[in-house]
Design an enzyme around this catalytic site. Structure first.
Site, PDB file in Angstrom:
ATOM      1  N   THR A   1       3.062  -3.273   9.143  1.00  0.00           N
ATOM      2  CA  THR A   1       2.100  -3.145   8.046  1.00  0.00           C
ATOM      3  C   THR A   1       0.837  -2.381   8.398  1.00  0.00           C
ATOM      4  O   THR A   1       0.178  -1.834   7.507  1.00  0.00           O
ATOM      5  CB  THR A   1       1.713  -4.545   7.516  1.00  0.00           C
ATOM      6  OG1 THR A   1       0.969  -4.409   6.317  1.00  0.00           O
ATOM      7  CG2 THR A   1       0.909  -5.316   8.550  1.00  0.00           C
ATOM      8  N   ALA A   2       0.448  -2.315   9.687  1.00  0.00           N
ATOM      9  CA  ALA A   2      -0.819  -1.656  10.011  1.00  0.00           C
ATOM     10  C   ALA A   2      -0.858  -1.280  11.487  1.00  0.00           C
ATOM     11  O   ALA A   2      -0.095  -1.808  12.310  1.00  0.00           O
ATOM     12  CB  ALA A   2      -1.998  -2.567   9.666  1.00  0.00           C
ATOM     13  N   ILE A   3      -1.749  -0.358  11.804  1.00  0.00           N
ATOM     14  CA  ILE A   3      -2.053  -0.014  13.192  1.00  0.00           C
ATOM     15  C   ILE A   3      -3.557  -0.097  13.372  1.00  0.00           C
ATOM     16  O   ILE A   3      -4.333   0.197  12.458  1.00  0.00           O
ATOM     17  CB  ILE A   3      -1.544   1.407  13.571  1.00  0.00           C
ATOM     18  CG1 ILE A   3      -2.132   2.461  12.627  1.00  0.00           C
ATOM     19  CG2 ILE A   3      -0.032   1.446  13.553  1.00  0.00           C
ATOM     20  CD1 ILE A   3      -1.748   3.891  13.015  1.00  0.00           C
ATOM     21  N   LEU A   4      -3.963  -0.541  14.548  1.00  0.00           N
ATOM     22  CA  LEU A   4      -5.388  -0.604  14.847  1.00  0.00           C
ATOM     23  C   LEU A   4      -5.868   0.807  15.130  1.00  0.00           C
ATOM     24  O   LEU A   4      -5.330   1.494  16.004  1.00  0.00           O
ATOM     25  CB  LEU A   4      -5.640  -1.511  16.050  1.00  0.00           C
ATOM     26  CG  LEU A   4      -7.106  -1.720  16.423  1.00  0.00           C
ATOM     27  CD1 LEU A   4      -7.867  -2.386  15.278  1.00  0.00           C
ATOM     28  CD2 LEU A   4      -7.208  -2.567  17.678  1.00  0.00           C
TER      29      LEU A   4
ATOM     30  N   GLY B   1       3.701   6.112   7.724  1.00  0.00           N
ATOM     31  CA  GLY B   1       5.110   6.330   7.379  1.00  0.00           C
ATOM     32  C   GLY B   1       5.993   5.229   7.933  1.00  0.00           C
ATOM     33  O   GLY B   1       7.061   4.944   7.385  1.00  0.00           O
ATOM     34  N   ASN B   2       5.540   4.585   9.031  1.00  0.00           N
ATOM     35  CA  ASN B   2       6.253   3.411   9.545  1.00  0.00           C
ATOM     36  C   ASN B   2       5.987   2.174   8.691  1.00  0.00           C
ATOM     37  O   ASN B   2       6.725   1.187   8.764  1.00  0.00           O
ATOM     38  CB  ASN B   2       5.839   3.094  10.981  1.00  0.00           C
ATOM     39  CG  ASN B   2       6.593   3.905  12.017  1.00  0.00           C
ATOM     40  OD1 ASN B   2       6.042   4.816  12.620  1.00  0.00           O
ATOM     41  ND2 ASN B   2       7.859   3.568  12.211  1.00  0.00           N
ATOM     42  N   SER B   3       4.947   2.224   7.880  1.00  0.00           N
ATOM     43  CA  SER B   3       4.568   1.065   7.066  1.00  0.00           C
ATOM     44  C   SER B   3       5.727   0.622   6.184  1.00  0.00           C
ATOM     45  O   SER B   3       6.359   1.431   5.508  1.00  0.00           O
ATOM     46  CB  SER B   3       3.367   1.414   6.183  1.00  0.00           C
ATOM     47  OG  SER B   3       2.224   1.663   6.970  1.00  0.00           O
TER      48      SER B   3
ATOM     49  N   ASP C   1       0.090  -7.822   1.939  1.00  0.00           N
ATOM     50  CA  ASP C   1       0.365  -6.393   1.758  1.00  0.00           C
ATOM     51  C   ASP C   1       1.866  -6.127   1.636  1.00  0.00           C
ATOM     52  O   ASP C   1       2.430  -5.243   2.268  1.00  0.00           O
ATOM     53  CB  ASP C   1      -0.210  -5.580   2.927  1.00  0.00           C
ATOM     54  CG  ASP C   1      -0.146  -4.082   2.678  1.00  0.00           C
ATOM     55  OD1 ASP C   1      -0.123  -3.670   1.491  1.00  0.00           O
ATOM     56  OD2 ASP C   1      -0.084  -3.314   3.660  1.00  0.00           O
TER      57      ASP C   1
ATOM     58  N   HIS D   1       0.816  -1.222   0.000  1.00  0.00           N
ATOM     59  CA  HIS D   1       0.000   0.000   0.000  1.00  0.00           C
ATOM     60  C   HIS D   1       0.850   1.273   0.000  1.00  0.00           C
ATOM     61  O   HIS D   1       0.353   2.354  -0.275  1.00  0.00           O
ATOM     62  CB  HIS D   1      -0.977   0.001   1.195  1.00  0.00           C
ATOM     63  CG  HIS D   1      -0.329   0.282   2.527  1.00  0.00           C
ATOM     64  ND1 HIS D   1       0.012  -0.713   3.418  1.00  0.00           N
ATOM     65  CD2 HIS D   1       0.031   1.448   3.127  1.00  0.00           C
ATOM     66  CE1 HIS D   1       0.528  -0.188   4.506  1.00  0.00           C
ATOM     67  NE2 HIS D   1       0.557   1.130   4.354  1.00  0.00           N
TER      68      HIS D   1
END
Length: 340
Positions: A308-311, A290-292, A213, A183
């Site tokens: 890859t993601a944050i809740l 940006g950490n992705s 992802d 993404h």
């Protein structure tokens, strides 16, 4: 009693007097010499000329030699190292405690970040600016992080293109193979990566794994001394293990945050509900847009997964304490080389 010769090892030359004594005529011509010889117990006196045939040290020289020998023996105790006291475990423990009390040691998170930092890259996707609410939110966040007005136009991209997204990547092969999130680069017309030494290069997508992802990038130009990250199996990973996330939240970085593994084999569904990811590592190290694509590493600086993601149950896209990472086993397989 006959006195022994003092210089028993000195060379001797037969004295002329001995040759004269062998001649009977000469012996009768000098009776006093014979008497002197008798009083000396039969020993013949050497004339002064015979003492000059070789160097013979005197008593003073011998005394000096004795003094020098004594000095060498005494000096040996100074110049030769003395055998020190054997160290005990108690001595070692005391030295370690003294060091811990008097010296500031780097934290485990700082050491882990130093190890992986040369392998972390900044990933920027350029293209036609999107007008979606999510794209506008990300743009405002990037501008504010750079000290610009929230609605300032993006710059620094190729002609006619704007910065559409900023993420992170990690080098896994020294030829410039980079892992990141799909993404981060999806839909980008141009992708640029910036290495740890500041070198900027264009990158192309060489592989994707949509179910996790993940995307694989190949940089067209690389530093001479590029260092790939070391990957570590998650087979023995447990909740509570310390982890560090390194990346470029809102384009700022490289930034470091630390925490622990909160859980394993978690699932995550995208806010739009279009995709569900499984078998994820849950962690509580701070992560933001940006950490992705950045690495999640253990305290030895070894990559355990790709952030890859944050809740995010709200629309603010801020970290609330729960992040997710794709295990490195899945991530490496996206590059066609499962490491374990």
């Amino acid at each position: 009693m006959r006195r022994p010769a003092f210089y028993s090892r000195s060379p001797r030359t037969p004295p002329p007097a001995a040759e004269q004594a062998a001649d009977p005529a000469d012996a009768t011509a000098s009776p006093d010499a014979g008497g002197a010889a008798g009083t000396a117990g039969g020993a013949q006196a050497l004339p002064s000329s015979s003492l000059k045939t070789g160097w013979q040290p005197g008593r003073k020289s011998f005394a000096l030699l004795v003094v020098l020998c004594a000095a060498l023996v005494t000096g040996g105790t100074v110049f030769w190292p003395r055998q020190g006291k054997a160290l005990t475990q108690k001595d070692i423990d005391a030295a370690v405690m003294r060091t811990l009390q008097t010296a500031t040691l780097p934290s485990a998170a700082a050491k882990a970040a130093d190890i992986v930092r040369p392998s972390v890259v900044r990933v920027v996707g350029y293209g036609t600016e999107k007008a979606t609410p999510e794209a506008k939110t990300q743009k405002r966040g990037r501008n504010m992080a750079k000290g610009k007005p929230p609605e300032a136009p993006s710059d620094g991209g190729p002609p006619g293109q704007v910065e559409r997204g900023v993420g992170t990547g990690v080098v896994i092969v020294d030829k410039g193979v980079i892992l990141t999130n799909l993404h981060v680069v999806a839909g980008a017309e141009t992708i640029k990566v910036t290495f740890a030494d500041g070198l900027e290069a264009v990158a192309t997508i060489t592989g994707v794994q949509p179910e996790n992802d993940l995307a694989v990038l190949q940089a067209q130009k690389i530093p001479d001394d590029l260092i790939p990250a070391v990957m570590r199996s998650t087979a023995d990973l447990r909740p509570g293990d310390g982890v560090v996330a390194v990346g470029f939240p809102f384009g700022i970085g490289p930034s470091v945050s630390s925490g622990v593994v909160s859980g394993l084999k978690r699932s995550f569904r995208s806010p739009e509900g279009k995709q569900e990811l499984g078998n994820l590592i849950q962690f509580d190290a701070a992560a933001n847009p940006g950490n992705s694509g950045g690495p999640l590493v253990n305290m030895d600086g070894e990559v355990l997964g790709i952030v890859t993601a944050i809740l995010n149950p709200t629309q603010q896209r801020t970290f609330i304490g729960i992040g997710f990472a794709v295990p490195i086993e899945n991530a490496a397989s996206a590059a066609g080389s499962p490491p374990f």
